[in-house]
Design a protein around this motif. Structure first.
Motif, PDB file in Angstrom:
ATOM      1  N   SER A  49       0.851  -1.192   0.000  1.00  0.00           N
ATOM      2  CA  SER A  49       0.000   0.000   0.000  1.00  0.00           C
ATOM      3  C   SER A  49       0.887   1.243   0.000  1.00  0.00           C
ATOM      4  O   SER A  49       1.868   1.316   0.747  1.00  0.00           O
ATOM      5  CB  SER A  49      -0.894   0.007   1.238  1.00  0.00           C
ATOM      6  OG  SER A  49      -1.559   1.261   1.369  1.00  0.00           O
ATOM      7  N   ASP A  54      -5.007   3.075  -1.261  1.00  0.00           N
ATOM      8  CA  ASP A  54      -4.144   2.837  -2.425  1.00  0.00           C
ATOM      9  C   ASP A  54      -3.322   1.584  -2.205  1.00  0.00           C
ATOM     10  O   ASP A  54      -2.405   1.565  -1.367  1.00  0.00           O
ATOM     11  CB  ASP A  54      -3.209   4.022  -2.656  1.00  0.00           C
ATOM     12  CG  ASP A  54      -3.948   5.263  -3.097  1.00  0.00           C
ATOM     13  OD1 ASP A  54      -3.552   6.361  -2.670  1.00  0.00           O
ATOM     14  OD2 ASP A  54      -4.916   5.116  -3.864  1.00  0.00           O
ATOM     15  N   THR A  55      -3.664   0.532  -2.961  1.00  0.00           N
ATOM     16  CA  THR A  55      -2.935  -0.724  -2.812  1.00  0.00           C
ATOM     17  C   THR A  55      -2.606  -1.289  -4.190  1.00  0.00           C
ATOM     18  O   THR A  55      -3.205  -0.908  -5.199  1.00  0.00           O
ATOM     19  CB  THR A  55      -3.754  -1.766  -2.022  1.00  0.00           C
ATOM     20  OG1 THR A  55      -4.929  -2.116  -2.773  1.00  0.00           O
ATOM     21  CG2 THR A  55      -4.178  -1.234  -0.661  1.00  0.00           C
ATOM     22  N   ARG A  68      -6.778  -0.883   3.249  1.00  0.00           N
ATOM     23  CA  ARG A  68      -6.149   0.111   4.121  1.00  0.00           C
ATOM     24  C   ARG A  68      -7.083   1.314   4.209  1.00  0.00           C
ATOM     25  O   ARG A  68      -7.106   2.164   3.337  1.00  0.00           O
ATOM     26  CB  ARG A  68      -4.792   0.523   3.569  1.00  0.00           C
ATOM     27  CG  ARG A  68      -3.977   1.346   4.568  1.00  0.00           C
ATOM     28  CD  ARG A  68      -2.578   1.521   4.094  1.00  0.00           C
ATOM     29  NE  ARG A  68      -1.790   2.332   5.009  1.00  0.00           N
ATOM     30  CZ  ARG A  68      -0.646   2.896   4.675  1.00  0.00           C
ATOM     31  NH1 ARG A  68      -0.156   2.720   3.453  1.00  0.00           N
ATOM     32  NH2 ARG A  68       0.012   3.609   5.563  1.00  0.00           N
ATOM     33  N   PHE A  74      -3.286  -2.020   8.095  1.00  0.00           N
ATOM     34  CA  PHE A  74      -3.230  -2.687   6.792  1.00  0.00           C
ATOM     35  C   PHE A  74      -3.664  -4.128   7.024  1.00  0.00           C
ATOM     36  O   PHE A  74      -3.028  -4.855   7.784  1.00  0.00           O
ATOM     37  CB  PHE A  74      -1.801  -2.621   6.252  1.00  0.00           C
ATOM     38  CG  PHE A  74      -1.647  -2.998   4.809  1.00  0.00           C
ATOM     39  CD1 PHE A  74      -0.454  -3.557   4.355  1.00  0.00           C
ATOM     40  CD2 PHE A  74      -2.642  -2.759   3.866  1.00  0.00           C
ATOM     41  CE1 PHE A  74      -0.270  -3.882   3.018  1.00  0.00           C
ATOM     42  CE2 PHE A  74      -2.474  -3.069   2.529  1.00  0.00           C
ATOM     43  CZ  PHE A  74      -1.283  -3.642   2.116  1.00  0.00           C
TER      44      PHE A  74
END
Lengths: 117, 116
Positions: A49, A54-55, A68, A74
């Protein structure tokens, strides 16, 4: 020591059950990672991430999903655990690499040992 | 396809002598290399790193050498101590590509045993 907490540290489950591993950091680092360690393979990246929500996938992402929702947490989820997912899972965090003061290294948690029967 | 290889699964040395751990890589785009140490039931801990613009980096008893033409790096520990007994992983990345993050590719590890 970097403030990284993984939970649970040990878990035994049965094939087909869902499993969620949690990684919590107190360092406010931007980047977080999930790796798995297996004999003969070293550590392999599952997902990472680069910010809240945003991963992206790593090299062994099949069968895993992540989320996340906060900088500090996470989550790694196995939707339907299989015996091949028996492993030790490590969470890691890092700051942005600046080429100067910090060396961009990853700081690892103590690991979560998962056994899928 | 293993992009980072540690061909020696184990190494045994005597206390006070030099330990040399080796690592080879195949991806010429890697520009940052690290060594991690791992004790049983603990997470890996960072030891030392080197950028591709250098060929040597030293930190106390630990020195990492990088030979880009051979795609080879090594970790020297001098003098070796019993507390150095652990698994050592080398790792590599293309740090600039990831915009600041560091997606490390790890080798399979070498178990170092330092004997009295």
């Amino acid at each position: 020591d970097a403030g990284i907490t993984q939970s649970p540290r040990h878990k035994v489950t049965e094939t087909g059950t869902p499993v969620t591993l949690r990684c919590h950091q107190t360092e406010n680092h931007r980047y977080m990672y999930w790796y798995r360690q297996d004999p003969g393979h070293g550590l392999r990246l599952i997902h990472y991430s680069y910010g809240v929500k945003d991963t992206d996938k790593g090299e062994v992402s099949d069968g895993y999903s992540v989320s996340r929702s906060k900088t500090e947490d996470f989550l790694l989820t196995l939707e339907s655990a299989t015996s091949s997912q028996t492993s030790v899972y490590f969470c890691a965090i890092s700051e942005s690499y600046s080429g100067g003061r910090n060396t961009g290294e990853l700081f690892f948690g103590e690991g979560s040992r998962l056994t899928v029967l | 396809d293993q992009q980072v290889k540690q061909n020696s699964p184990s190494l045994s040395v005597q206390e006070g002598r030099i330990s040399i751990l080796n690592c080879d890589y195949t991806n010429s785009m890697f520009d940052y290399f690290l060594w991690y140490k791992k004790y049983p039931a603990e997470g890996p801990t960072f030891l030392i790193s080197i950028s591709s613009i250098k060929d040597k980096n030293e930190d106390g008893r630990f020195t990492v050498f990088l030979n880009k033409s051979a795609k080879h790096l090594s970790l020297h520990i001098v003098p070796s101590q019993p507390g150095d007994s652990a698994v050592y992983f080398c790792a590599a990345s293309r740090v600039w590509l990831t915009g600041g993050g560091n997606k490390l590719t790890f080798g399979t590890g070498t178990q170092l045993k330092v004997e009295l």
